[in-house]
Design an enzyme around this catalytic site. Structure first.
Site, PDB file in Angstrom:
ATOM      1  CG  ASN A 152     -10.060   8.854   5.418  1.00 42.18           C
ATOM      2  OD1 ASN A 152     -10.561   8.242   6.357  1.00 42.18           O
ATOM      3  ND2 ASN A 152     -10.697   9.064   4.285  1.00 42.18           N
ATOM      4  CG  HIS A 198      -2.013   0.979   1.224  1.00 39.70           C
ATOM      5  ND1 HIS A 198      -3.213   0.748   1.857  1.00 39.70           N
ATOM      6  CD2 HIS A 198      -2.111   2.204   0.665  1.00 39.70           C
ATOM      7  CE1 HIS A 198      -4.000   1.808   1.683  1.00 39.70           C
ATOM      8  NE2 HIS A 198      -3.353   2.701   0.973  1.00 39.70           N
ATOM      9  CG  HIS A 231      -0.345  15.006   0.911  1.00 41.14           C
ATOM     10  ND1 HIS A 231      -0.972  15.115  -0.312  1.00 41.14           N
ATOM     11  CD2 HIS A 231      -0.972  13.997   1.560  1.00 41.14           C
ATOM     12  CE1 HIS A 231      -1.946  14.216  -0.393  1.00 41.14           C
ATOM     13  NE2 HIS A 231      -1.961  13.514   0.726  1.00 41.14           N
ATOM     14  CG  ASP A 281      -2.321   4.754   3.579  1.00 42.63           C
ATOM     15  OD1 ASP A 281      -2.216   5.092   2.382  1.00 42.63           O
ATOM     16  OD2 ASP A 281      -3.304   5.053   4.277  1.00 42.63           O
TER      17      ASP A 281
HETATM   18 ZN   LIG Z   1      -7.163   4.384   2.122  1.00 44.26          ZN
END
Ligand SMILES: [Zn+2]
Length: 456
Positions: free
Chosen positions: A282, A64, A313, A309
Site C-alpha cells: 500500500n 523509510h 511480514h 519501505d
Molecule cells: Zn506508507
C-alpha cells in the site's frame, strides 16, 4: 579500533563534485585522509578493503524502513533489520513509528535507540508518530519526541485525515527543524481495495485502489503545507498524477520533497499474478505508464530520493495457507473464490526491500537513465538531508559512513539468504547487477560481502 584503508576505488561524492580514483584512510570513527589512488600506503597491521572496480560513496541512507520491534519480533527485530540494512549497503535507516507500542512517546524512542546501540550494523534513526497511537485523533508530543532523538515525524501506514492536526504538525516540525513524511491515502476512495484498480483487480476478482486515492490526498496536503508555510515530504509516490501535482506545486514555490520505492519503479501490477500477496503493498503496484513516469521523475529531479519501505511480514500475515496454490503458475485459479479473495484482501501490505533496493536502483544506471552521481544523490545525499543527519558526503574529518559498491556484480535474489527475518519479496529469483560489498558505519566495517555469497 584498527586503522582502515579503502584502496583504489572510484570515489563518487556529489557534494564535492568528485568522481575519481581515491584512497581513503579511516582513523577511528572519522575519515582521516582522502588522496589520489595509489598514494596511501596501509600499515602492516591495518585493515584493508581493496576497492578496485568498485564505487566508494557516502553511506546509503534509507528514509523509510519498518522494523517490527517492539511488537512483532518474529517478523523483524531491530538487530535483524539493521543487519539486513548493512548488507544492503545502508549505514542508517529511518525506523517508522508503527510498532507496538507505537513510537509516540520518548520511552519507545529510547528503547529503539538502546537496542540499536547493541548491534554492529546500520544506525537507527527514529521516526516519531504524528498522532498518538497513529489513531489520527490527538497530536503526539513533538518536542518530547525530538528531545529523545526522533529525526522525522510520520504516521506511515496510516494517512493523517485531520487537516487541523496535520497543519499543526507541519508547523511544529518546521519549528523543530524536522520533516513530516506523509502516507498519502484517501481511505474513502481507496475503499478497502487490495490491488491497483484495473485489469489485475478484475482478473483476480478483488477490489481495486484507484490512482485518485493517492493523488487527491497529495493535492490536499500540498495546499495545506503551502498555507502553513511549512515543508512536507511525500512517502512512496506511486502514480503519475501525483508526480504532476508535485511539479505544479514546486512551480508555485512549495517546499515539497518526495520519494519512490524500488518496487514501484521496477514492477507493475501484473507482478501480483505471479507473486500473490508477496507483491501486495500500500500503495499498490500500478500500471506500466506509472512505472515509466516514476523512472523519468527519478532522473529529472522531481523525485528526490529512493526509499525502501522495507515491510517485513511472516507467511500467516500474508495469508499463505489460505492462498496456497492460487498463484502458482501451474494451478492458476482466477478469479479467486470468495474465501481466497477475502484472504487476499485481508493479507498484510508490504514487501522486504533493504537488500534489493540498491540492485534495483542500479538498473536505472545500467539502462542509462541516471548517472552514478545521481544514484548517490537519491540514496545517500538527499535522504540524509531529509532526516537532518550528518552524512551524504565524503570529506576529511567527517564521520566515516561509507558504502562500497561493485556496480557490475551480478547476483540472484534468494529470499532464503535474506538477513531479514522475513521473506516476503516479489523479486525472488531476479538477477540484479550491482551490490554493496562493504558497509562502514562510524569507521567500523559492519558488513563485508563474502565471496561465497555471490556465485556468478
Ligand atoms: Zn506508507
Amino acid at each position: 579500533m584498527k586503522r582502515l584503508f579503502i584502496i583504489g576505488g572510484l570515489m563518487i561524492d556529489p557534494a564535492s563534485g568528485v568522481m575519481a580514483p581515491r584512497d581513503l584512510r579511516v582513523d577511528g570513527g572519522t575519515i582521516g585522509a582522502i588522496a589520489p589512488a595509489g598514494t596511501l600506503n596501509p600499515a602492516a597491521d591495518a585493515e584493508v578493503v581493496a576497492a578496485q572496480g568498485c564505487w566508494v560513496v557516502p553511506g546509503l541512507v534509507d528514509a523509510h524502513t519498518h522494523l517490527r520491534d517492539p511488537g512483532f519480533p518474529h517478523k523483524e527485530t531491530i538487530a535483524s533489520g539493521l543487519r539486513a540494512a548493512a548488507a544492503g549497503g545502508f549505514v542508517a535507516v529511518a525506523a517508522m513509528a508503527n510498532t507496538e507500542p507505537v513510537n509516540d512517546c520518548p520511552e519507545v524512542t529510547k528503547y529503539m535507540l538502546a537496542r540499536a546501540a547493541e548491534v554492529k550494523a546500520a544506525a537507527l534513526i527514529p521516526v516519531g508518530a504524528v498522532t498518538r497511537g497513529l489513531k489520527g485523533q490527538q497530536a503526539a508530543d513533538y518536542d518530547a519526541l525530538a528531545a529523545a532523538g526522533v529525526r522525522m515525524f510520520s504516521d506511515d501506514g496510516m494517512p493523517v485525515d485531520s487537516a487541523d492536526i496535520l497543519t499543526d504538525a507541519l508547523r511544529a516540525a518546521k519549528r523543530l527543524g524536522l520533516a513530516v513524511s506523509l502516507h498519502e491515502e484517501d481511505r474513502v476512495l481507496a475503499g478497502g481495495g487490495a490491488v491497483n484498480a484495473g485489469a489485475v483487480a478484475q482478473t483476480l476478482g478483488v477490489p481495486g485502489v484507484p490512482p485518485a486515492a493517492e493523488s487527491d490526498r497529495v493535492r490536499r496536503d500540498l495546499e495545506l503545507a503551502m498555507k502553513a508555510g511549512a515543508p512536507m515530504h511525500i512517502a512512496h509516490l506511486s502514480v503519475r498524477e501525483s508526480i504532476e501535482l508535485v511539479r505544479a506545486a514546486r512551480r508555485r514555490g512549495a517546499a515539497v520533497t518526495c520519494e519512490a520505492a524500488p518496487h514501484h519503479f521496477s514492477l507493475d501490477a501484473s507482478a501480483v499474478l505471479e507473486f500473490g500477496t508477496d507483491a501486495k503493498m500500500n500503495p499498490p503496484l500500478r500500471e506500466r505508464a506509472d512505472v515509466e513516469a516514476l523512472r523519468l521523475a527519478l532522473s529529472d529531479g522531481t523525485i528526490d530520493l529512493i526509499a525502501t519501505d522495507h515491510a517485513p511480514h511472516d507467511p500467516p500475515s500474508k495469508g499463505a495457507a489460505e492462498l496456497a496454490g492460487c498463484f502458482a503458475a501451474e494451478r492458476r485459479r482466477w478469479p479467486l473464490g470468495s474465501a481466497a479473495a477475502r484472504a487476499f484482501a485481508a493479507a498484510a501490505n508490504g514487501v522486504v526491500g533493504l537488500q534489493t533496493a540498491l540492485g534495483l536502483a542500479m538498473d536505472l544506471v545500467h539502462c542509462g537513465l541516471i548517472a552514478p552521481a545521481r544514484l548517490v544523490e537519491l540514496m545517500a545525499v538527499n535522504p540524509a538531508r531529509l532526516l537532518k543527519i550528518d552524512g551524504g558526503r565524503l570529506s576529511e574529518g567527517m564521520r566515516a559512513d561509507i558504502t562500497i559498491i561493485d556496480p557490475n556484480l551480478q547476483w540472484q535474489v534468494d529470499p532464503a539468504k535474506s538477513m531479514s527475518l522475513s521473506r516476503n519479496t516479489p523479486f525472488a529469483g531476479r538477477m540484479l547487477k550491482g551490490r554493496a560489498v562493504a558497509t562502514i558505519v562510524g569507521g567500523e566495517l559492519v558488513y563485508r560481502l563474502q565471496s561465497n555469497e555471490h556465485p556468478k
